[in-house]
Design a protein around this motif. Sequence first.
Motif, PDB file in Angstrom:
ATOM      1  N   ARG A 106       0.833  -1.213   0.000  1.00  8.99           N
ATOM      2  CA  ARG A 106       0.000   0.000   0.000  1.00  8.99           C
ATOM      3  C   ARG A 106       0.865   1.259   0.000  1.00  8.99           C
ATOM      4  O   ARG A 106       0.459   2.298  -0.514  1.00  8.99           O
ATOM      5  CB  ARG A 106      -0.920   0.028   1.222  1.00  8.99           C
ATOM      6  CG  ARG A 106      -2.036  -0.990   1.188  1.00  8.99           C
ATOM      7  CD  ARG A 106      -3.046  -0.718   2.291  1.00  8.99           C
ATOM      8  NE  ARG A 106      -4.009  -1.820   2.417  1.00  8.99           N
ATOM      9  CZ  ARG A 106      -5.192  -1.694   3.012  1.00  8.99           C
ATOM     10  NH1 ARG A 106      -5.541  -0.540   3.540  1.00  8.99           N
ATOM     11  NH2 ARG A 106      -6.007  -2.726   3.101  1.00  8.99           N
ATOM     12  N   LYS A 107       2.055   1.145   0.588  1.00  9.86           N
ATOM     13  CA  LYS A 107       2.930   2.321   0.711  1.00  9.86           C
ATOM     14  C   LYS A 107       4.162   2.193  -0.187  1.00  9.86           C
ATOM     15  O   LYS A 107       5.203   2.784   0.085  1.00  9.86           O
ATOM     16  CB  LYS A 107       3.360   2.475   2.175  1.00  9.86           C
ATOM     17  CG  LYS A 107       2.182   2.610   3.149  1.00  9.86           C
ATOM     18  CD  LYS A 107       2.627   2.423   4.591  1.00  9.86           C
ATOM     19  CE  LYS A 107       1.430   2.386   5.533  1.00  9.86           C
ATOM     20  NZ  LYS A 107       1.795   2.020   6.910  1.00  9.86           N
ATOM     21  N   ALA A 116      -7.126   4.246  -3.271  1.00  9.39           N
ATOM     22  CA  ALA A 116      -6.292   5.153  -2.482  1.00  9.39           C
ATOM     23  C   ALA A 116      -4.833   5.101  -2.921  1.00  9.39           C
ATOM     24  O   ALA A 116      -4.119   6.108  -2.848  1.00  9.39           O
ATOM     25  CB  ALA A 116      -6.402   4.812  -0.994  1.00  9.39           C
ATOM     26  N   MET A 117      -4.381   3.950  -3.402  1.00 11.69           N
ATOM     27  CA  MET A 117      -3.001   3.829  -3.875  1.00 11.69           C
ATOM     28  C   MET A 117      -2.805   4.439  -5.253  1.00 11.69           C
ATOM     29  O   MET A 117      -1.682   4.637  -5.698  1.00 11.69           O
ATOM     30  CB  MET A 117      -2.607   2.352  -3.945  1.00 11.69           C
ATOM     31  CG  MET A 117      -2.287   1.741  -2.614  1.00 11.69           C
ATOM     32  SD  MET A 117      -1.451   0.174  -2.860  1.00 11.69           S
ATOM     33  CE  MET A 117      -2.538  -0.631  -3.998  1.00 11.69           C
ATOM     34  N   GLU A 157     -10.844   9.002  -8.316  1.00 11.81           N
ATOM     35  CA  GLU A 157      -9.641   9.264  -7.536  1.00 11.81           C
ATOM     36  C   GLU A 157      -9.994   9.248  -6.061  1.00 11.81           C
ATOM     37  O   GLU A 157     -11.143   9.468  -5.675  1.00 11.81           O
ATOM     38  CB  GLU A 157      -9.014  10.594  -7.932  1.00 11.81           C
ATOM     39  CG  GLU A 157      -9.892  11.801  -7.704  1.00 11.81           C
ATOM     40  CD  GLU A 157      -9.199  13.086  -8.118  1.00 11.81           C
ATOM     41  OE1 GLU A 157      -9.523  14.125  -7.528  1.00 11.81           O
ATOM     42  OE2 GLU A 157      -8.332  13.035  -9.018  1.00 11.81           O
ATOM     43  N   PRO A 158      -8.998   8.978  -5.195  1.00  8.79           N
ATOM     44  CA  PRO A 158      -9.284   8.896  -3.760  1.00  8.79           C
ATOM     45  C   PRO A 158      -9.482  10.276  -3.156  1.00  8.79           C
ATOM     46  O   PRO A 158      -8.936  11.272  -3.633  1.00  8.79           O
ATOM     47  CB  PRO A 158      -8.025   8.232  -3.200  1.00  8.79           C
ATOM     48  CG  PRO A 158      -6.941   8.620  -4.159  1.00  8.79           C
ATOM     49  CD  PRO A 158      -7.587   8.691  -5.507  1.00  8.79           C
ATOM     50  N   ARG A 204      -8.146   7.930   1.657  1.00  2.00           N
ATOM     51  CA  ARG A 204      -6.723   7.659   1.905  1.00  2.00           C
ATOM     52  C   ARG A 204      -6.472   7.321   3.371  1.00  2.00           C
ATOM     53  O   ARG A 204      -5.699   6.414   3.692  1.00  2.00           O
ATOM     54  CB  ARG A 204      -5.885   8.872   1.496  1.00  2.00           C
ATOM     55  CG  ARG A 204      -5.721   9.044  -0.009  1.00  2.00           C
ATOM     56  CD  ARG A 204      -4.609  10.049  -0.309  1.00  2.00           C
ATOM     57  NE  ARG A 204      -4.466  10.251  -1.742  1.00  2.00           N
ATOM     58  CZ  ARG A 204      -5.018  11.252  -2.415  1.00  2.00           C
ATOM     59  NH1 ARG A 204      -5.773  12.146  -1.772  1.00  2.00           N
ATOM     60  NH2 ARG A 204      -4.827  11.386  -3.720  1.00  2.00           N
ATOM     61  N   SER A 241      -7.662   3.810   4.262  1.00  4.80           N
ATOM     62  CA  SER A 241      -6.738   2.801   3.755  1.00  4.80           C
ATOM     63  C   SER A 241      -5.450   2.777   4.564  1.00  4.80           C
ATOM     64  O   SER A 241      -4.948   1.703   4.917  1.00  4.80           O
ATOM     65  CB  SER A 241      -6.418   3.088   2.285  1.00  4.80           C
ATOM     66  OG  SER A 241      -5.404   2.221   1.818  1.00  4.80           O
ATOM     67  N   LYS A 242      -4.927   3.955   4.879  1.00  3.80           N
ATOM     68  CA  LYS A 242      -3.663   4.038   5.611  1.00  3.80           C
ATOM     69  C   LYS A 242      -3.730   3.296   6.937  1.00  3.80           C
ATOM     70  O   LYS A 242      -2.774   2.629   7.339  1.00  3.80           O
ATOM     71  CB  LYS A 242      -3.315   5.506   5.856  1.00  3.80           C
ATOM     72  CG  LYS A 242      -2.052   5.723   6.684  1.00  3.80           C
ATOM     73  CD  LYS A 242      -1.776   7.197   6.896  1.00  3.80           C
ATOM     74  CE  LYS A 242      -0.549   7.410   7.770  1.00  3.80           C
ATOM     75  NZ  LYS A 242      -0.260   8.851   7.980  1.00  3.80           N
TER      76      LYS A 242
END
Length: 780
Positions: A124-125, A425-426, A486-487, A492, A495-496
Amino acid sequence: MKVADAVPEFADAFGFEEFNRMQREALPGILETDHNVVASAPTASGKTALAELAICKTLSESGTALFIAPLRALTNEKESEWERFEDLGYSVYVVSGERDLNPRRAERADVLVTTPEKADSATRKHDSGRYSFITDVDCVVIDEVHLLDSEKRGAVLEVTVSRLRRLQDPRVVALSATMPNIADVAEWLDAPAETTYEFGDEYRPVDLETGVKTYSHGSNAFADKYRRLYRALDLAEPHVREDGQALVFVSSRQDTVQAAKKARDEITERDIPIDSRGDYDFHNEAKELTNDTLRQSVTDGVGFHHAGLGKEDRDRVEEWFKQGKIKLLFSTSTLAWGVNLPARCVVIRDTKYHDPLEGETDISPLDVLQMLGRAGRPGYDDVGYGWVVCDRADADKYRALLREGKEIESRLAAELESHLNAEIAMGTIRGLEDVMEWLETTFYYVRAESKPDEYEFATLRDRVRDTLESLVDDGFVAADDDLAIEPTGLGRLASKYYLRLDTARRFRRLADHETLTVDSVLETVASAGEFDSVSARSAESDAIDRILDGRDTDLEDGHRKVFAILLAGMADSIPSDLRSDAWVIRQNALRLLAALSEFLDRFAGPRAANLACRVEARVEHGVSREAVALTAIDGVGSGRAERLADAGLTSPAAVVDAGAGALENAGMSGSVAERIVDAARDCPRIDVDWGDFPDAIAVGENEMCEVAVSTVSGSARTGIRVTVNDVEMTATTTYLDGETTVPVGVFGPPDADELEFVVEVVFPDLPLMPVKATRTVRVK
């Protein structure tokens, strides 16, 4: 086939000299092709060597291998086991939640070891410098890929593997216990027929006989445990009397200890000769155990094993069991997935366990099959015996499982909304077509094609489209007329922090409240969907009522219990009735509080975030409101914080001003006091300079002034707010490292005798109390 002949440069990386029949048959496909591989084989047949062969091929081509282990406990085992690769000059690095990530070591590693959850986090990151290493992986080895069918963790593994394949398409080698629908897994991973291996029971080194035994279920759960224990001992006794060994799986760490204690008494009663009283060397070795109960138990031939034991104690138990010195071993299910400790007889005493977040839960069919697979010692036994002890009502279910096995299903449908949000989100999904392409990369899609009626394949795309529309309607995703998506900031953040989306909605709503309190923050966290399955036992109700006495709350059942535990945890006064579940609940709550702090920072501002940050610190450390700011000092935990607060030192600045002598007077040693004072100097200390601010102003006059806000020491992100007579004039957020100026207009209203200006500085990321400076201006 000799290991040295097949992989001469890696011969020392294997713990044996010759490959078995199963390993020989899979070896060409792993070493001589670049195809993706799926291999299912019975437990204890040597699948780990296939993983090691795939790693060897990757290393020989100067690539990086990622090994995804099913449990965190196993990642540390692999790190230790694969020191053999380190000895050959390759670097092995574990990426787990237990340790701080070292991005440089991860980037330089030749073999990375992690869990599905940590791999999910890293992917994800992946576009951050900290986690960019994940996109340099050339081969992904999935140990126990049948984990896909786990209700709790299967979806995470599924989306992580699909994401890795979308990001850089590494080679995938997936290993599994026997599963009937291996073809579906192979189709999902694009493994061709020539590298899809289904090794049946004929490849088991020892034949396995399994069965189900029932017991009479009573009204007392405590008594039921002993009924099942006696049933388990009945099944194990004949094998132990014949110098065999028995492995009994129970539901919790505490139960391994209690069952071992009771079993020792029962073995003495039955006069079963399994002790090692004449083995003086063993007695001396046993004295080195750090666990007192284990030390007393092992010389009687009975042991227990769980992840909470110290590593040296665990290692000794495993070695003594392999040597036959321990005849009867009680363990949690972790042992079934990890260490290769076969026994002639395996008994699953408990088919249910208590989960603090889920209540009473059935152990998964995967765990059952994995445990039973430990029956039979290669080289010692011709047959292994595995038994499930269960209530009569469950007997047919387990008999069917043993007879037919377990097809691997996808668990993504239940979590589709949150995982789709994570992909958006990514930034890997930017339109409706991308959504459909992503769907087709999932195991969910393959199973839906394979079982169209059960998965309602005909409406699958409509369901995904509806899910996307729901994300748009709730503000997680933004879409335009051209179907570009788009997120949003909300998406975001959800998801984070791996939030359930209903929890993210709650957090967003709290940010709109005009007034926040400690109770409203804790209630919002306690009401989160992550705690939906927490159960409040009748024996806990009195303790919960005492904690919540005088508080008005709409929370019920398990959520009310969570609220009580968090409130009591802030004061480090959790009643004994609630302690069994408190640790797990608090750890989950800390993750949610960290998320809530960032939600409030984004949607309500730094003042709200600072309150959540202080609440988080109090829950984590169990400290009072007066002591919480002291936890910002490196090296100050709950005990020291409370001691300093009791001495009247309630902030890092106060600690610095008082000096080491005052800390020594509060009961700390000289070296500790000096260290704490030095650490306190690193905390931000704020000074407000009013400059030429007037003392008075005439009615109708205006004067623009500048107030300087600076850090005397330290630095931090701050929220600076100026009010006049409690009405906000200006607010800004800035990283303060030195000085900044804030414009303040002074005016003379006709309806006021004086104006009280307040400059407030808050720290959204630190548990420090807000700093306030006031100035009164007379209106002439």
